[in-house]
Structure formats: C-alpha cells, structure tokens
Design a protein around this motif. Structure first.
Motif, PDB file in Angstrom:
ATOM      1  N   GLY A  93       0.782  -1.231   0.000  1.00  0.00           N
ATOM      2  CA  GLY A  93       0.000   0.000   0.000  1.00  0.00           C
ATOM      3  C   GLY A  93       0.809   1.274   0.000  1.00  0.00           C
ATOM      4  N   ARG A  94       2.142   1.183   0.157  1.00  0.00           N
ATOM      5  CA  ARG A  94       2.983   2.379   0.181  1.00  0.00           C
ATOM      6  C   ARG A  94       3.025   3.010  -1.205  1.00  0.00           C
ATOM      7  NH1 ARG A  94       8.361   1.048   1.353  1.00  0.00           N
ATOM      8  NH2 ARG A  94       8.721   3.270   1.614  1.00  0.00           N
ATOM      9  N   MET A  95       3.199   4.331  -1.238  1.00  0.00           N
ATOM     10  CA  MET A  95       3.140   5.088  -2.489  1.00  0.00           C
ATOM     11  C   MET A  95       4.387   5.933  -2.696  1.00  0.00           C
ATOM     12  SD  MET A  95      -0.823   6.387  -2.167  1.00  0.00           S
ATOM     13  CE  MET A  95      -0.745   6.646  -0.391  1.00  0.00           C
ATOM     14  N   VAL A  96       4.689   6.163  -3.969  1.00  0.00           N
ATOM     15  CA  VAL A  96       5.783   7.050  -4.336  1.00  0.00           C
ATOM     16  C   VAL A  96       5.552   7.465  -5.785  1.00  0.00           C
ATOM     17  CG1 VAL A  96       7.366   5.306  -5.294  1.00  0.00           C
ATOM     18  CG2 VAL A  96       8.293   7.331  -4.163  1.00  0.00           C
ATOM     19  N   VAL A  97       6.125   8.583  -6.193  1.00  0.00           N
ATOM     20  CA  VAL A  97       6.033   9.011  -7.586  1.00  0.00           C
ATOM     21  C   VAL A  97       7.192   8.401  -8.365  1.00  0.00           C
ATOM     22  CG1 VAL A  97       6.177  10.976  -9.173  1.00  0.00           C
ATOM     23  CG2 VAL A  97       4.814  11.153  -7.086  1.00  0.00           C
ATOM     24  N   MET A  98       6.868   7.737  -9.467  1.00  0.00           N
ATOM     25  CA  MET A  98       7.900   7.199 -10.344  1.00  0.00           C
ATOM     26  C   MET A  98       8.110   8.163 -11.508  1.00  0.00           C
ATOM     27  SD  MET A  98       8.151   3.609 -12.508  1.00  0.00           S
ATOM     28  CE  MET A  98       8.377   2.571 -11.065  1.00  0.00           C
ATOM     29  N   ARG A  99       9.362   8.493 -11.768  1.00  0.00           N
ATOM     30  CA  ARG A  99       9.722   9.354 -12.898  1.00  0.00           C
ATOM     31  C   ARG A  99      10.316   8.472 -13.982  1.00  0.00           C
ATOM     32  NH1 ARG A  99      14.388  12.769 -14.243  1.00  0.00           N
ATOM     33  NH2 ARG A  99      13.673  14.694 -15.232  1.00  0.00           N
ATOM     34  N   THR A 100       9.646   8.400 -15.129  1.00  0.00           N
ATOM     35  CA  THR A 100      10.111   7.561 -16.214  1.00  0.00           C
ATOM     36  C   THR A 100       9.977   8.318 -17.536  1.00  0.00           C
ATOM     37  OG1 THR A 100       9.883   5.378 -17.243  1.00  0.00           O
ATOM     38  CG2 THR A 100       7.855   6.416 -16.439  1.00  0.00           C
ATOM     39  N   ILE A 101      10.057   7.597 -18.667  1.00  0.00           N
ATOM     40  CA  ILE A 101       9.931   8.254 -19.968  1.00  0.00           C
ATOM     41  C   ILE A 101       8.488   8.168 -20.448  1.00  0.00           C
ATOM     42  CG2 ILE A 101      12.341   7.859 -20.589  1.00  0.00           C
ATOM     43  CD1 ILE A 101      11.403   5.497 -22.317  1.00  0.00           C
ATOM     44  N   ALA A 102       8.129   9.043 -21.369  1.00  0.00           N
ATOM     45  CA  ALA A 102       6.771   9.057 -21.893  1.00  0.00           C
ATOM     46  C   ALA A 102       6.457   7.732 -22.582  1.00  0.00           C
ATOM     47  CB  ALA A 102       6.612  10.216 -22.876  1.00  0.00           C
ATOM     48  N   PRO A 103       5.192   7.282 -22.512  1.00  0.00           N
ATOM     49  CA  PRO A 103       4.824   5.989 -23.096  1.00  0.00           C
ATOM     50  C   PRO A 103       5.219   5.820 -24.564  1.00  0.00           C
ATOM     51  CG  PRO A 103       3.042   6.807 -21.741  1.00  0.00           C
ATOM     52  CD  PRO A 103       4.057   7.910 -21.805  1.00  0.00           C
ATOM     53  N   ALA A 104       5.034   6.850 -25.375  1.00  0.00           N
ATOM     54  CA  ALA A 104       5.386   6.742 -26.795  1.00  0.00           C
ATOM     55  C   ALA A 104       6.885   6.514 -26.972  1.00  0.00           C
ATOM     56  CB  ALA A 104       4.942   7.996 -27.544  1.00  0.00           C
ATOM     57  N   SER A 105       7.683   7.163 -26.148  1.00  0.00           N
ATOM     58  CA  SER A 105       9.136   6.968 -26.198  1.00  0.00           C
ATOM     59  C   SER A 105       9.504   5.554 -25.764  1.00  0.00           C
ATOM     60  CB  SER A 105       9.839   7.992 -25.298  1.00  0.00           C
ATOM     61  OG  SER A 105       9.579   9.314 -25.727  1.00  0.00           O
ATOM     62  N   PHE A 106       8.776   5.037 -24.772  1.00  0.00           N
ATOM     63  CA  PHE A 106       8.989   3.666 -24.315  1.00  0.00           C
ATOM     64  C   PHE A 106       8.734   2.686 -25.456  1.00  0.00           C
ATOM     65  CE2 PHE A 106       7.423  -0.346 -22.614  1.00  0.00           C
ATOM     66  CZ  PHE A 106       8.307  -0.633 -21.590  1.00  0.00           C
ATOM     67  N   VAL A 107       7.625   2.873 -26.160  1.00  0.00           N
ATOM     68  CA  VAL A 107       7.281   1.981 -27.273  1.00  0.00           C
ATOM     69  C   VAL A 107       8.362   2.027 -28.339  1.00  0.00           C
ATOM     70  CG1 VAL A 107       5.657   1.585 -29.174  1.00  0.00           C
ATOM     71  CG2 VAL A 107       4.798   2.124 -26.878  1.00  0.00           C
ATOM     72  N   GLU A 108       8.774   3.233 -28.703  1.00  0.00           N
ATOM     73  CA  GLU A 108       9.803   3.385 -29.737  1.00  0.00           C
ATOM     74  C   GLU A 108      11.097   2.676 -29.341  1.00  0.00           C
ATOM     75  OE1 GLU A 108      12.292   6.954 -32.014  1.00  0.00           O
ATOM     76  OE2 GLU A 108      10.706   7.436 -30.572  1.00  0.00           O
ATOM     77  N   PHE A 109      11.513   2.843 -28.082  1.00  0.00           N
ATOM     78  CA  PHE A 109      12.762   2.239 -27.643  1.00  0.00           C
ATOM     79  C   PHE A 109      12.652   0.717 -27.579  1.00  0.00           C
ATOM     80  CE2 PHE A 109      16.031   1.064 -24.508  1.00  0.00           C
ATOM     81  CZ  PHE A 109      17.135   1.667 -25.093  1.00  0.00           C
ATOM     82  N   LYS A 110      11.529   0.215 -27.102  1.00  0.00           N
ATOM     83  CA  LYS A 110      11.345  -1.231 -27.017  1.00  0.00           C
ATOM     84  C   LYS A 110      11.293  -1.866 -28.407  1.00  0.00           C
ATOM     85  CE  LYS A 110      11.391  -2.304 -22.651  1.00  0.00           C
ATOM     86  NZ  LYS A 110      12.226  -3.377 -22.089  1.00  0.00           N
ATOM     87  N   ARG A 111      10.710  -1.162 -29.380  1.00  0.00           N
ATOM     88  CA  ARG A 111      10.711  -1.675 -30.759  1.00  0.00           C
ATOM     89  C   ARG A 111      12.142  -1.779 -31.279  1.00  0.00           C
ATOM     90  NH1 ARG A 111       5.698  -3.528 -30.983  1.00  0.00           N
ATOM     91  NH2 ARG A 111       4.047  -1.994 -31.250  1.00  0.00           N
ATOM     92  N   TRP A 112      12.944  -0.778 -30.958  1.00  0.00           N
ATOM     93  CA  TRP A 112      14.343  -0.811 -31.399  1.00  0.00           C
ATOM     94  C   TRP A 112      15.077  -1.979 -30.759  1.00  0.00           C
ATOM     95  CZ3 TRP A 112      18.963  -0.508 -28.737  1.00  0.00           C
ATOM     96  CH2 TRP A 112      20.115  -0.380 -29.533  1.00  0.00           C
ATOM     97  N   LEU A 113      14.861  -2.179 -29.449  1.00  0.00           N
ATOM     98  CA  LEU A 113      15.505  -3.297 -28.769  1.00  0.00           C
ATOM     99  C   LEU A 113      15.094  -4.629 -29.395  1.00  0.00           C
ATOM    100  CD1 LEU A 113      15.210  -2.334 -24.981  1.00  0.00           C
ATOM    101  CD2 LEU A 113      17.302  -2.428 -26.328  1.00  0.00           C
ATOM    102  N   ALA A 114      13.815  -4.752 -29.726  1.00  0.00           N
ATOM    103  CA  ALA A 114      13.306  -6.009 -30.265  1.00  0.00           C
ATOM    104  C   ALA A 114      13.808  -6.297 -31.675  1.00  0.00           C
ATOM    105  CB  ALA A 114      11.780  -5.996 -30.257  1.00  0.00           C
ATOM    106  N   GLU A 115      14.001  -5.263 -32.472  1.00  0.00           N
ATOM    107  CA  GLU A 115      14.322  -5.459 -33.883  1.00  0.00           C
ATOM    108  C   GLU A 115      15.766  -5.148 -34.264  1.00  0.00           C
ATOM    109  OE1 GLU A 115      12.086  -6.940 -35.515  1.00  0.00           O
ATOM    110  OE2 GLU A 115      10.448  -6.656 -34.075  1.00  0.00           O
ATOM    111  N   LYS A 116      16.411  -4.209 -33.572  1.00  0.00           N
ATOM    112  CA  LYS A 116      17.698  -3.729 -34.060  1.00  0.00           C
ATOM    113  C   LYS A 116      18.851  -3.789 -33.060  1.00  0.00           C
ATOM    114  CE  LYS A 116      15.444  -0.495 -37.238  1.00  0.00           C
ATOM    115  NZ  LYS A 116      15.323   0.936 -37.646  1.00  0.00           N
ATOM    116  N   ALA A 117      18.547  -3.984 -31.793  1.00  0.00           N
ATOM    117  CA  ALA A 117      19.629  -3.985 -30.800  1.00  0.00           C
ATOM    118  C   ALA A 117      20.597  -5.139 -31.074  1.00  0.00           C
ATOM    119  CB  ALA A 117      19.060  -4.113 -29.397  1.00  0.00           C
ATOM    120  N   PRO A 118      21.883  -4.855 -31.120  1.00  0.00           N
ATOM    121  CA  PRO A 118      22.858  -5.924 -31.397  1.00  0.00           C
ATOM    122  C   PRO A 118      23.026  -6.872 -30.213  1.00  0.00           C
ATOM    123  CG  PRO A 118      23.996  -3.866 -30.898  1.00  0.00           C
ATOM    124  CD  PRO A 118      22.527  -3.542 -30.958  1.00  0.00           C
TER     125      PRO A 118
END
Length: 314
Positions: free
Chosen positions: A260-285
C-alpha cells in the motif's frame, strides 16, 4: 487480452490515494523550508534573532531584536506550527490510505522499488534519475487503471538512467549529503553492495540489482565517471541509445506497492517507451531472443493502452 481493468473500488481508491499523497508531498515541501528553528540569542548585551538550518548545519543571524525581527519570529513560529499540524493530519490520512490500498490490492510495484524511489526522493536526488526499462510499466498501468499480464513485468533488476547533463548539480547535491550513491541505496536495503566486476550495479542479499546507466559521452561529459570520491562507489555505464532516453519526454505518476505504500515514479513518456522497445526487439545488437520477445510484448501492450486512450503519448 494483455491487461484487465481495476475494479471500481480499487480505481476509486487509487484516485483518493493520489489526492492525499499529492497534498502530503506539497505540504512536506513547505515544511522543509521551516526545518530547523528560530530563537533569540544573547550576545554582548544584545539579543539577536538566529535561524538554524539543519541540513546545511548552519546558523544565520537575522538581526538584533526589534519590532521587525519580533514580527519575523512571530510569523515564522505561527506558520511553522500550522504547517506541522497540517502535515501531521495528512500523515494520518496517508497511513489510512496505505491500509486501504493494501486491502483493495490497488498496487503491486515491488516493495523494494518503492522504497528505493522514496529514498532518492528524501535525499533530494530524484531529479537526477529516470526509471527506464520494464519497471516503467508499473507507472503506465497505474495511470491507465489496469493490470498488465504478469509475463510482461517479471524482472529482478531496475534500471536508473543518470542525467549527465546535470552532473554539476548532482555532484553538489550529493556532496551536501556527505554520502556515496551506494550508501544512499543502503538506506533502502543495508545488504546492497557493488557487484563484483560490474561497477555500475548494486546487488542485495536476495539478488535484486540496481543498474545505473548513462548516455555515451557528449561534449565535455566526464568519462569514466564515479558518483562520488569513494573508490567503492558506483560508476554509471554507457548504454547504447541512452542519449535517446536522456532527451525523451518525461512521464511521472504515482505507483503503489503490494503493502500500500506510495511514491512518484519518474520515467519516460509511453510513446518513447514503445519506440525504444521496438528498437531493442528489432535492431539492438547481440540481444537474447527471449528478451526480444518480451520487448515486443511490452511495446505492444503500451501501444494498445495508447490506442485505447488509456494512456497519452506524453
């Protein structure tokens, strides 16, 4: 279906908890400016108004006793008492909100991650780090009011991206704490130690890892870079395309642990997350196929939340 909606009761509780937590944080910041004390000090036959600042361990003389300084003292004392009283009531409300969060199962962010982010917040270092990778999904699912499939979330490490662009301010902030980054992590779990052979990683006695990443050197970025003068401290490692993540729009949202404890998480915008994950899935060496499959799944899930207007690009 890659996600399920929260129950109505749980969704309402998240909203209520956010309101309480946000107000508690706002008043907590106000209280910080009234930390320490203000008192009259006798010196050389005169009385002076003195303000102490505990974090910097300093004292400031505000002037000899006069109508003006007496007014300053009275206003300070009244305001400090009012803020501390409000903060106490909000803290009680926060504890009750946490109890209800646990009862209604509103959150499932790993307890240690919530604790780590809370420690960084208390140390004033939150602005220097961004959660990237799988754990960002906890912020997205809370914002969207859903539960993602467990297979998309399983991981035993959290990635923290250090912003090298703000290194001077970071070094100043850390110096004021008179601490190393590793010792900061040990406030969350005393068993954290630097992983042998991987100076960018802290690992605890249960095998949970905290990895510190940085962009590849740009302009006058120091390289290599240790967080502090302590030779046993952590060294953020250069990550491929971390510069893209460093400059990506930010996304902040409350996350809730199973307790039940709470905190604010600071991360990247969802669209940026999708773009980066697509790169990891398809192009990351040299990326393992099992990780590529999870990257695709995570990108697909967040894109689906965006398409359904449960999340927004930035």
């Amino acid at each position: 279906m890659n996600y399920l909606p929260l129950s109505d009761n749980a969704a309402r509780q998240v909203i209520d908890s956010m309101t309480i937590f946000t107000e508690f944080q706002r008043v907590k910041v106000q209280a910080q400016s009234y930390a320490g004390s203000m008192y009259w000090k006798q010196e050389g036959g005169h009385e002076y108004l003195v303000k102490t600042r505990p974090r910097r361990r300093t004292q400031e003389r505000l002037g000899a006793r006069s109508e003006q300084t007496e007014c300053i003292f009275s206003e300070y004392t009244a305001r400090k008492q009012a803020i501390e009283s409000r903060l106490k009531l909000l803290h009680e409300a926060l504890i009750e909100a946490q109890r209800m969060n646990k009862a209604l199962k509103t959150g499932r962010t790993p307890n240690l991650v919530v604790t780590l982010l809370g420690v960084l917040e208390d140390a004033g270092l939150t602005k220097h780090f961004t959660v990237v990778g799988t754990h960002a999904l906890y912020a997205y699912e809370t914002a969207a009011g859903v539960r993602l499939v467990p297979g998309a979330l399983a991981t035993q490490d959290v990635d923290l991206l250090w912003d090298a662009r703000k290194r001077v301010q970071f070094m100043t902030d850390l110096a004021e704490l008179d601490a190393s980054m590793l010792s900061i992590l040990q406030r969350a779990d005393p068993t954290f130690e630097r992983k042998e052979g991987q100076y960018e990683t802290a690992i605890n006695a249960r095998g949970f890892e905290v990895d510190f990443l940085r962009r590849q050197p740009v302009d006058d970025d120091p390289h290599p870079f240790c967080f502090s003068a302590d030779e046993g401290d952590l060294w953020p490692v250069q990550a491929v395309r971390a510069s893209v993540l460093t400059s990506a729009p930010r996304f902040e949202h409350l996350v809730i642990s199973a307790t039940g404890r709470m905190v604010v998480m600071r991360t990247i915008a969802p669209a940026s997350f999708v773009e980066f994950k697509r790169w990891l899935a398809e192009k990351a060496p040299q990326r393992e196929e099992t990780k590529r499959r999870r990257d695709r799944l995570q990108a697909d899930i967040v894109q689906e939340l965006l398409d359904q207007k449960l999340l927004f690009p930035r």
